[in-house]
Design a protein around this motif. Structure first.
Motif, PDB file in Angstrom:
ATOM      1  N   HIS A  78      33.771   3.685  43.910  1.00 54.76           N
ATOM      2  CA  HIS A  78      34.219   3.518  42.524  1.00 54.76           C
ATOM      3  C   HIS A  78      35.698   3.125  42.530  1.00 54.76           C
ATOM      4  O   HIS A  78      36.487   3.695  43.293  1.00 54.76           O
ATOM      5  N   TYR A  79      36.075   2.197  41.667  1.00 59.19           N
ATOM      6  CA  TYR A  79      37.483   1.866  41.434  1.00 59.19           C
ATOM      7  C   TYR A  79      37.867   2.494  40.105  1.00 59.19           C
ATOM      8  O   TYR A  79      37.405   2.064  39.042  1.00 59.19           O
ATOM      9  N   LEU A  80      38.692   3.535  40.141  1.00 62.50           N
ATOM     10  CA  LEU A  80      38.990   4.336  38.960  1.00 62.50           C
ATOM     11  C   LEU A  80      40.036   3.677  38.056  1.00 62.50           C
ATOM     12  O   LEU A  80      41.064   3.199  38.530  1.00 62.50           O
ATOM     13  N   SER A  81      39.735   3.693  36.750  1.00 57.00           N
ATOM     14  CA  SER A  81      40.641   3.161  35.737  1.00 57.00           C
ATOM     15  C   SER A  81      40.748   4.184  34.607  1.00 57.00           C
ATOM     16  O   SER A  81      40.009   4.116  33.620  1.00 57.00           O
ATOM     17  N   PRO A  82      41.672   5.165  34.746  1.00 56.25           N
ATOM     18  CA  PRO A  82      41.817   6.182  33.701  1.00 56.25           C
ATOM     19  C   PRO A  82      42.221   5.544  32.372  1.00 56.25           C
ATOM     20  O   PRO A  82      43.126   4.709  32.324  1.00 56.25           O
ATOM     21  N   GLN A  83      41.537   5.934  31.293  1.00 53.69           N
ATOM     22  CA  GLN A  83      41.829   5.413  29.962  1.00 53.69           C
ATOM     23  C   GLN A  83      42.648   6.405  29.130  1.00 53.69           C
ATOM     24  O   GLN A  83      43.348   6.013  28.216  1.00 53.69           O
ATOM     25  N   SER A  84      42.492   7.686  29.459  1.00 58.63           N
ATOM     26  CA  SER A  84      43.242   8.764  28.806  1.00 58.63           C
ATOM     27  C   SER A  84      43.137   9.982  29.713  1.00 58.63           C
ATOM     28  O   SER A  84      42.578   9.900  30.801  1.00 58.63           O
ATOM     29  N   SER A  85      43.634  11.113  29.257  1.00 56.00           N
ATOM     30  CA  SER A  85      43.531  12.324  30.071  1.00 56.00           C
ATOM     31  C   SER A  85      42.086  12.809  30.174  1.00 56.00           C
ATOM     32  O   SER A  85      41.744  13.544  31.092  1.00 56.00           O
ATOM     33  N   LYS A  86      41.223  12.376  29.256  1.00 52.64           N
ATOM     34  CA  LYS A  86      39.820  12.818  29.243  1.00 52.64           C
ATOM     35  C   LYS A  86      38.838  11.779  29.784  1.00 52.64           C
ATOM     36  O   LYS A  86      37.808  12.126  30.339  1.00 52.64           O
ATOM     37  N   PHE A  87      39.117  10.476  29.585  1.00 52.58           N
ATOM     38  CA  PHE A  87      38.175   9.414  29.937  1.00 52.58           C
ATOM     39  C   PHE A  87      38.643   8.593  31.137  1.00 52.58           C
ATOM     40  O   PHE A  87      39.789   8.187  31.198  1.00 52.58           O
ATOM     41  N   THR A  88      37.713   8.328  32.052  1.00 49.67           N
ATOM     42  CA  THR A  88      37.952   7.420  33.167  1.00 49.67           C
ATOM     43  C   THR A  88      36.778   6.456  33.257  1.00 49.67           C
ATOM     44  O   THR A  88      35.622   6.881  33.291  1.00 49.67           O
ATOM     45  N   LEU A  89      37.076   5.163  33.284  1.00 45.04           N
ATOM     46  CA  LEU A  89      36.060   4.123  33.489  1.00 45.04           C
ATOM     47  C   LEU A  89      36.137   3.653  34.933  1.00 45.04           C
ATOM     48  O   LEU A  89      37.192   3.731  35.558  1.00 45.04           O
ATOM     49  N   TYR A  90      35.012   3.158  35.458  1.00 40.81           N
ATOM     50  CA  TYR A  90      35.027   2.623  36.820  1.00 40.81           C
ATOM     51  C   TYR A  90      33.898   1.631  37.044  1.00 40.81           C
ATOM     52  O   TYR A  90      32.779   1.837  36.610  1.00 40.81           O
ATOM     53  N   PRO A  91      34.222   0.504  37.724  1.00 42.56           N
ATOM     54  CA  PRO A  91      33.156  -0.339  38.264  1.00 42.56           C
ATOM     55  C   PRO A  91      32.733   0.269  39.596  1.00 42.56           C
ATOM     56  O   PRO A  91      33.487   1.036  40.209  1.00 42.56           O
ATOM     57  N   LEU A  92      31.532  -0.060  40.050  1.00 39.82           N
ATOM     58  CA  LEU A  92      31.061   0.459  41.333  1.00 39.82           C
ATOM     59  C   LEU A  92      30.293  -0.598  42.092  1.00 39.82           C
ATOM     60  O   LEU A  92      29.719  -1.524  41.514  1.00 39.82           O
ATOM     61  N   ALA A  93      30.284  -0.440  43.402  1.00 41.04           N
ATOM     62  CA  ALA A  93      29.475  -1.270  44.297  1.00 41.04           C
ATOM     63  C   ALA A  93      29.064  -0.383  45.455  1.00 41.04           C
ATOM     64  O   ALA A  93      29.783   0.550  45.824  1.00 41.04           O
ATOM     65  N   GLY A  94      27.884  -0.645  46.004  1.00 36.61           N
ATOM     66  CA  GLY A  94      27.436   0.168  47.124  1.00 36.61           C
ATOM     67  C   GLY A  94      26.101  -0.281  47.667  1.00 36.61           C
ATOM     68  O   GLY A  94      25.631  -1.389  47.387  1.00 36.61           O
ATOM     69  N   ASP A 115      33.513   8.787  33.071  1.00 40.07           N
ATOM     70  CA  ASP A 115      33.624  10.238  33.194  1.00 40.07           C
ATOM     71  C   ASP A 115      34.348  10.760  31.961  1.00 40.07           C
ATOM     72  O   ASP A 115      35.323  10.146  31.500  1.00 40.07           O
ATOM     73  N   TYR A 116      33.891  11.901  31.464  1.00 37.45           N
ATOM     74  CA  TYR A 116      34.567  12.597  30.374  1.00 37.45           C
ATOM     75  C   TYR A 116      34.865  14.017  30.844  1.00 37.45           C
ATOM     76  O   TYR A 116      33.942  14.770  31.162  1.00 37.45           O
ATOM     77  N   SER A 117      36.134  14.372  30.904  1.00 35.01           N
ATOM     78  CA  SER A 117      36.536  15.702  31.371  1.00 35.01           C
ATOM     79  C   SER A 117      36.387  16.732  30.255  1.00 35.01           C
ATOM     80  O   SER A 117      37.050  16.624  29.218  1.00 35.01           O
ATOM     81  N   ILE A 118      35.516  17.702  30.479  1.00 33.29           N
ATOM     82  CA  ILE A 118      35.352  18.818  29.546  1.00 33.29           C
ATOM     83  C   ILE A 118      36.530  19.775  29.711  1.00 33.29           C
ATOM     84  O   ILE A 118      37.117  20.239  28.752  1.00 33.29           O
ATOM     85  N   ASN A 119      36.848  20.076  30.956  1.00 34.01           N
ATOM     86  CA  ASN A 119      38.015  20.885  31.314  1.00 34.01           C
ATOM     87  C   ASN A 119      38.412  20.482  32.736  1.00 34.01           C
ATOM     88  O   ASN A 119      37.872  19.525  33.275  1.00 34.01           O
ATOM     89  N   LYS A 120      39.339  21.206  33.359  1.00 34.30           N
ATOM     90  CA  LYS A 120      39.829  20.774  34.676  1.00 34.30           C
ATOM     91  C   LYS A 120      38.790  20.906  35.785  1.00 34.30           C
ATOM     92  O   LYS A 120      38.935  20.316  36.843  1.00 34.30           O
ATOM     93  N   ASN A 121      37.701  21.648  35.555  1.00 32.51           N
ATOM     94  CA  ASN A 121      36.686  21.857  36.588  1.00 32.51           C
ATOM     95  C   ASN A 121      35.324  21.233  36.287  1.00 32.51           C
ATOM     96  O   ASN A 121      34.419  21.338  37.099  1.00 32.51           O
ATOM     97  N   MET A 122      35.159  20.589  35.120  1.00 33.18           N
ATOM     98  CA  MET A 122      33.834  20.086  34.734  1.00 33.18           C
ATOM     99  C   MET A 122      33.947  18.737  34.028  1.00 33.18           C
ATOM    100  O   MET A 122      34.809  18.542  33.173  1.00 33.18           O
ATOM    101  N   LYS A 123      33.058  17.803  34.428  1.00 31.25           N
ATOM    102  CA  LYS A 123      33.020  16.469  33.831  1.00 31.25           C
ATOM    103  C   LYS A 123      31.594  16.108  33.456  1.00 31.25           C
ATOM    104  O   LYS A 123      30.645  16.481  34.149  1.00 31.25           O
ATOM    105  N   LEU A 124      31.457  15.349  32.378  1.00 35.76           N
ATOM    106  CA  LEU A 124      30.201  14.678  32.066  1.00 35.76           C
ATOM    107  C   LEU A 124      30.317  13.262  32.597  1.00 35.76           C
ATOM    108  O   LEU A 124      31.413  12.684  32.617  1.00 35.76           O
ATOM    109  N   ASN A 125      29.186  12.690  33.027  1.00 32.13           N
ATOM    110  CA  ASN A 125      29.200  11.373  33.644  1.00 32.13           C
ATOM    111  C   ASN A 125      28.024  10.560  33.138  1.00 32.13           C
ATOM    112  O   ASN A 125      26.899  11.056  33.054  1.00 32.13           O
ATOM    113  N   PHE A 126      28.280   9.286  32.796  1.00 33.92           N
ATOM    114  CA  PHE A 126      27.230   8.327  32.468  1.00 33.92           C
ATOM    115  C   PHE A 126      27.442   7.123  33.361  1.00 33.92           C
ATOM    116  O   PHE A 126      28.561   6.615  33.475  1.00 33.92           O
ATOM    117  N   GLU A 127      26.351   6.680  34.025  1.00 34.93           N
ATOM    118  CA  GLU A 127      26.484   5.600  35.005  1.00 34.93           C
ATOM    119  C   GLU A 127      25.274   4.669  34.962  1.00 34.93           C
ATOM    120  O   GLU A 127      24.198   5.025  35.432  1.00 34.93           O
TER     121      GLU A 127
END
Length: 149
Positions: A78-94, A115-127
């Motif tokens: 994944h190439y990470l592109s943080p959009q805010s403190s809560k959201f990170t977008l990424y393209p992927l290849a594999g 990725d959406y950060s719920i808190n510092k230890n938990m994230k929701l992910n849609f891919e």
């Protein structure tokens, strides 16, 4: 080809095990494969490789009935592109190793996620990602939760 598939399977299992043992995140996901029109469950481990690059390994099992089922092992970058403190977008290849009732094949993954950060230890992910595996090309949608370890 069969020998190469065995090597890839061992390499992917090592990547998943390493990610789970030493990685930064581990989680579970619900998956949907469009080619087989099936829901399934999976596990995912992710670890940082460099500042903006992350490695991800996953195992998914898609089930419907005796005739239609599949499992796949994926190793993505994944190439990470943080959009805010809560959201990170990424393209992927594999790469992917897919096994159905009738065939076993290697292929490529292309897609992205958020990725959406719920808190510092938990994230929701849609891919959403495309798996290109010859006759078994499909879109795989996954939604999951990841925990920092």
């Amino acid at each position: 080809l069969e020998k190469m598939m065995r090597k890839f399977l061992l390499m992917a299992l090592f990547a998943i095990t390493s990610s789970l043992a030493f990685g930064q995140e581990i989680g579970a996901q619900i998956v949907y494969g469009t080619d087989l029109d099936q829901l399934g469950l999976g596990i995912k481990g992710r670890t940082m490789l460099e500042k903006q690059f992350r490695g991800a390994a996953s195992f998914d099992y898609l089930f419907a009935n005796y005739e239609n089922w599949a499992w796949n092992i994926n190793a993505d970058v994944h190439y990470l592109s943080p959009q805010s403190s809560k959201f990170t977008l990424y393209p992927l290849a594999g790469v992917t190793f897919c096994h159905t009732r009738n065939s076993t094949r290697m292929g490529l993954n292309f897609g992205g996620g958020v990725d959406y950060s719920i808190n510092k230890n938990m994230k929701l992910n849609f891919e959403p990602k495309f798996q290109l595996v010859g006759h078994y090309n499909q879109m795989v949608l996954s939604f999951g939760v990841l925990f920092k370890i």
